[in-house]
Design a protein around this motif. Sequence first.
Motif, PDB file in Angstrom:
ATOM      1  N   GLY A  37       6.715  45.683 -19.931  1.00 12.88           N
ATOM      2  CA  GLY A  37       7.197  46.831 -19.178  1.00 12.88           C
ATOM      3  C   GLY A  37       8.570  47.317 -19.598  1.00 12.88           C
ATOM      4  O   GLY A  37       8.923  48.469 -19.375  1.00 12.88           O
ATOM      5  N   ALA A  38       9.359  46.465 -20.233  1.00 18.26           N
ATOM      6  CA  ALA A  38      10.709  46.835 -20.640  1.00 18.26           C
ATOM      7  C   ALA A  38      10.775  47.356 -22.069  1.00 18.26           C
ATOM      8  O   ALA A  38      11.811  47.849 -22.500  1.00 18.26           O
ATOM      9  N   ASP A  39       9.671  47.240 -22.825  1.00 16.38           N
ATOM     10  CA  ASP A  39       9.695  47.605 -24.241  1.00 16.38           C
ATOM     11  C   ASP A  39       8.365  48.242 -24.643  1.00 16.38           C
ATOM     12  O   ASP A  39       7.344  47.556 -24.687  1.00 16.38           O
ATOM     13  N   PRO A  40       8.353  49.528 -24.957  1.00 15.72           N
ATOM     14  CA  PRO A  40       7.102  50.195 -25.318  1.00 15.72           C
ATOM     15  C   PRO A  40       6.487  49.679 -26.622  1.00 15.72           C
ATOM     16  O   PRO A  40       5.317  49.918 -26.885  1.00 15.72           O
ATOM     17  N   ARG A  41       7.252  48.937 -27.418  1.00 20.98           N
ATOM     18  CA  ARG A  41       6.736  48.348 -28.653  1.00 20.98           C
ATOM     19  C   ARG A  41       6.400  46.864 -28.456  1.00 20.98           C
ATOM     20  O   ARG A  41       6.113  46.159 -29.414  1.00 20.98           O
ATOM     21  N   GLY A  42       6.456  46.409 -27.214  1.00 17.82           N
ATOM     22  CA  GLY A  42       6.316  44.989 -26.945  1.00 17.82           C
ATOM     23  C   GLY A  42       5.083  44.622 -26.151  1.00 17.82           C
ATOM     24  O   GLY A  42       4.528  45.418 -25.391  1.00 17.82           O
ATOM     25  N   LEU A  43       4.669  43.381 -26.354  1.00 18.99           N
ATOM     26  CA  LEU A  43       3.551  42.791 -25.636  1.00 18.99           C
ATOM     27  C   LEU A  43       4.001  41.451 -25.082  1.00 18.99           C
ATOM     28  O   LEU A  43       4.884  40.798 -25.639  1.00 18.99           O
ATOM     29  N   ARG A  44       3.369  41.036 -24.029  1.00 20.31           N
ATOM     30  CA  ARG A  44       3.553  39.694 -23.486  1.00 20.31           C
ATOM     31  C   ARG A  44       2.229  38.967 -23.669  1.00 20.31           C
ATOM     32  O   ARG A  44       1.175  39.483 -23.301  1.00 20.31           O
ATOM     33  N   VAL A  45       2.300  37.785 -24.253  1.00 22.99           N
ATOM     34  CA  VAL A  45       1.091  37.007 -24.528  1.00 22.99           C
ATOM     35  C   VAL A  45       1.203  35.667 -23.819  1.00 22.99           C
ATOM     36  O   VAL A  45       2.180  34.935 -23.999  1.00 22.99           O
ATOM     37  N   HIS A  46       0.201  35.368 -23.012  1.00 23.93           N
ATOM     38  CA  HIS A  46       0.123  34.099 -22.278  1.00 23.93           C
ATOM     39  C   HIS A  46      -1.070  33.334 -22.837  1.00 23.93           C
ATOM     40  O   HIS A  46      -2.184  33.856 -22.871  1.00 23.93           O
ATOM     41  N   ILE A  47      -0.822  32.106 -23.306  1.00 26.45           N
ATOM     42  CA  ILE A  47      -1.886  31.284 -23.885  1.00 26.45           C
ATOM     43  C   ILE A  47      -1.957  29.964 -23.132  1.00 26.45           C
ATOM     44  O   ILE A  47      -0.935  29.300 -22.942  1.00 26.45           O
ATOM     45  N   GLU A  48      -3.176  29.595 -22.728  1.00 24.02           N
ATOM     46  CA  GLU A  48      -3.436  28.296 -22.107  1.00 24.02           C
ATOM     47  C   GLU A  48      -4.204  27.451 -23.106  1.00 24.02           C
ATOM     48  O   GLU A  48      -5.233  27.890 -23.629  1.00 24.02           O
ATOM     49  N   THR A  49      -3.699  26.237 -23.344  1.00 26.35           N
ATOM     50  CA  THR A  49      -4.359  25.356 -24.308  1.00 26.35           C
ATOM     51  C   THR A  49      -5.626  24.761 -23.725  1.00 26.35           C
ATOM     52  O   THR A  49      -5.741  24.553 -22.519  1.00 26.35           O
ATOM     53  N   ALA A  50      -6.561  24.493 -24.614  1.00 26.76           N
ATOM     54  CA  ALA A  50      -7.802  23.826 -24.227  1.00 26.76           C
ATOM     55  C   ALA A  50      -7.553  22.322 -24.168  1.00 26.76           C
ATOM     56  O   ALA A  50      -6.598  21.813 -24.749  1.00 26.76           O
ATOM     57  N   GLY A  51      -8.403  21.622 -23.463  1.00 22.36           N
ATOM     58  CA  GLY A  51      -8.344  20.161 -23.468  1.00 22.36           C
ATOM     59  C   GLY A  51      -7.334  19.578 -22.508  1.00 22.36           C
ATOM     60  O   GLY A  51      -6.891  20.210 -21.559  1.00 22.36           O
ATOM     61  N   HIS A  52      -6.948  18.349 -22.812  1.00 25.38           N
ATOM     62  CA  HIS A  52      -6.119  17.561 -21.898  1.00 25.38           C
ATOM     63  C   HIS A  52      -4.639  17.917 -21.932  1.00 25.38           C
ATOM     64  O   HIS A  52      -3.865  17.411 -21.125  1.00 25.38           O
ATOM     65  N   GLN A  53      -4.219  18.766 -22.842  1.00 24.47           N
ATOM     66  CA  GLN A  53      -2.789  19.103 -22.953  1.00 24.47           C
ATOM     67  C   GLN A  53      -2.263  19.785 -21.689  1.00 24.47           C
ATOM     68  O   GLN A  53      -1.124  19.575 -21.304  1.00 24.47           O
ATOM     69  N   MET A  54      -3.108  20.665 -21.079  1.00 27.63           N
ATOM     70  CA  MET A  54      -2.714  21.393 -19.868  1.00 27.63           C
ATOM     71  C   MET A  54      -1.372  22.117 -20.060  1.00 27.63           C
ATOM     72  O   MET A  54      -0.500  22.091 -19.207  1.00 27.63           O
ATOM     73  N   MET A  55      -1.215  22.735 -21.230  1.00 24.56           N
ATOM     74  CA  MET A  55       0.024  23.446 -21.526  1.00 24.56           C
ATOM     75  C   MET A  55      -0.232  24.950 -21.550  1.00 24.56           C
ATOM     76  O   MET A  55      -1.324  25.401 -21.886  1.00 24.56           O
ATOM     77  N   GLU A  56       0.801  25.688 -21.172  1.00 24.01           N
ATOM     78  CA  GLU A  56       0.745  27.140 -21.191  1.00 24.01           C
ATOM     79  C   GLU A  56       1.976  27.659 -21.917  1.00 24.01           C
ATOM     80  O   GLU A  56       3.069  27.115 -21.757  1.00 24.01           O
ATOM     81  N   PHE A  57       1.763  28.701 -22.713  1.00 18.79           N
ATOM     82  CA  PHE A  57       2.830  29.271 -23.528  1.00 18.79           C
ATOM     83  C   PHE A  57       2.930  30.762 -23.247  1.00 18.79           C
ATOM     84  O   PHE A  57       1.912  31.454 -23.173  1.00 18.79           O
ATOM     85  N   ASP A  58       4.161  31.248 -23.105  1.00 20.44           N
ATOM     86  CA  ASP A  58       4.407  32.672 -22.962  1.00 20.44           C
ATOM     87  C   ASP A  58       5.241  33.137 -24.150  1.00 20.44           C
ATOM     88  O   ASP A  58       6.272  32.526 -24.470  1.00 20.44           O
ATOM     89  N   PHE A  59       4.747  34.193 -24.805  1.00 18.86           N
ATOM     90  CA  PHE A  59       5.416  34.758 -25.963  1.00 18.86           C
ATOM     91  C   PHE A  59       5.724  36.228 -25.714  1.00 18.86           C
ATOM     92  O   PHE A  59       4.941  36.938 -25.081  1.00 18.86           O
ATOM     93  N   ALA A  60       6.855  36.681 -26.240  1.00 18.36           N
ATOM     94  CA  ALA A  60       7.172  38.106 -26.307  1.00 18.36           C
ATOM     95  C   ALA A  60       6.923  38.514 -27.754  1.00 18.36           C
ATOM     96  O   ALA A  60       7.503  37.939 -28.678  1.00 18.36           O
ATOM     97  N   VAL A  61       6.026  39.466 -27.935  1.00 21.03           N
ATOM     98  CA  VAL A  61       5.694  39.964 -29.269  1.00 21.03           C
ATOM     99  C   VAL A  61       6.168  41.406 -29.335  1.00 21.03           C
ATOM    100  O   VAL A  61       5.812  42.225 -28.492  1.00 21.03           O
ATOM    101  N   ARG A  62       6.981  41.696 -30.338  1.00 18.88           N
ATOM    102  CA  ARG A  62       7.523  43.051 -30.478  1.00 18.88           C
ATOM    103  C   ARG A  62       7.240  43.558 -31.882  1.00 18.88           C
ATOM    104  O   ARG A  62       7.493  42.863 -32.860  1.00 18.88           O
ATOM    105  N   TYR A  63       6.719  44.771 -31.955  1.00 22.86           N
ATOM    106  CA  TYR A  63       6.501  45.402 -33.254  1.00 22.86           C
ATOM    107  C   TYR A  63       7.835  45.915 -33.791  1.00 22.86           C
ATOM    108  O   TYR A  63       8.479  46.754 -33.163  1.00 22.86           O
ATOM    109  N   VAL A  64       8.240  45.388 -34.940  1.00 20.23           N
ATOM    110  CA  VAL A  64       9.450  45.840 -35.619  1.00 20.23           C
ATOM    111  C   VAL A  64       9.158  47.179 -36.291  1.00 20.23           C
ATOM    112  O   VAL A  64       9.982  48.089 -36.288  1.00 20.23           O
ATOM    113  N   ASP A  65       7.979  47.279 -36.877  1.00 20.57           N
ATOM    114  CA  ASP A  65       7.448  48.522 -37.427  1.00 20.57           C
ATOM    115  C   ASP A  65       5.930  48.456 -37.277  1.00 20.57           C
ATOM    116  O   ASP A  65       5.433  47.628 -36.529  1.00 20.57           O
ATOM    117  N   SER A  66       5.200  49.292 -37.995  1.00 20.63           N
ATOM    118  CA  SER A  66       3.753  49.343 -37.790  1.00 20.63           C
ATOM    119  C   SER A  66       3.007  48.120 -38.315  1.00 20.63           C
ATOM    120  O   SER A  66       1.828  47.942 -38.031  1.00 20.63           O
TER     121      SER A  66
END
Length: 115
Positions: free
Chosen positions: A38-67
Amino acid sequence: MVSNDELNVPQEDLVQAWQQTLPQRLTVGDKAQVTADGADPRGLRVHIETAGHQMMEFDFAVRYVDSREIDIQVVDVERDGQTIDERADIPQQLIADYRRHLHETAQALHHFTHS
């Protein structure tokens, strides 16, 4: 003057393309959710949940520098709902894998983002 390297894809379309493409790049069982930054029109937020017993979740900010090029920042890493130190070995290995998958997704979408 508009450069060919400038990202000219509406953010909603970009989110949808990523939501369809990213799961194909992840390990079977991993789950991903892509939303607009919401703060960056070139940006995405990615939430990933791992499979299996790890029970870990990761949040990434992905921003397009160019196309074609993206910048990836780790925002948060959690295990069992608690924020953990992402500098430990297992989270670092998973972060490296997910960074690779995020770059692969951006590459797979070059036809969409680079006009």
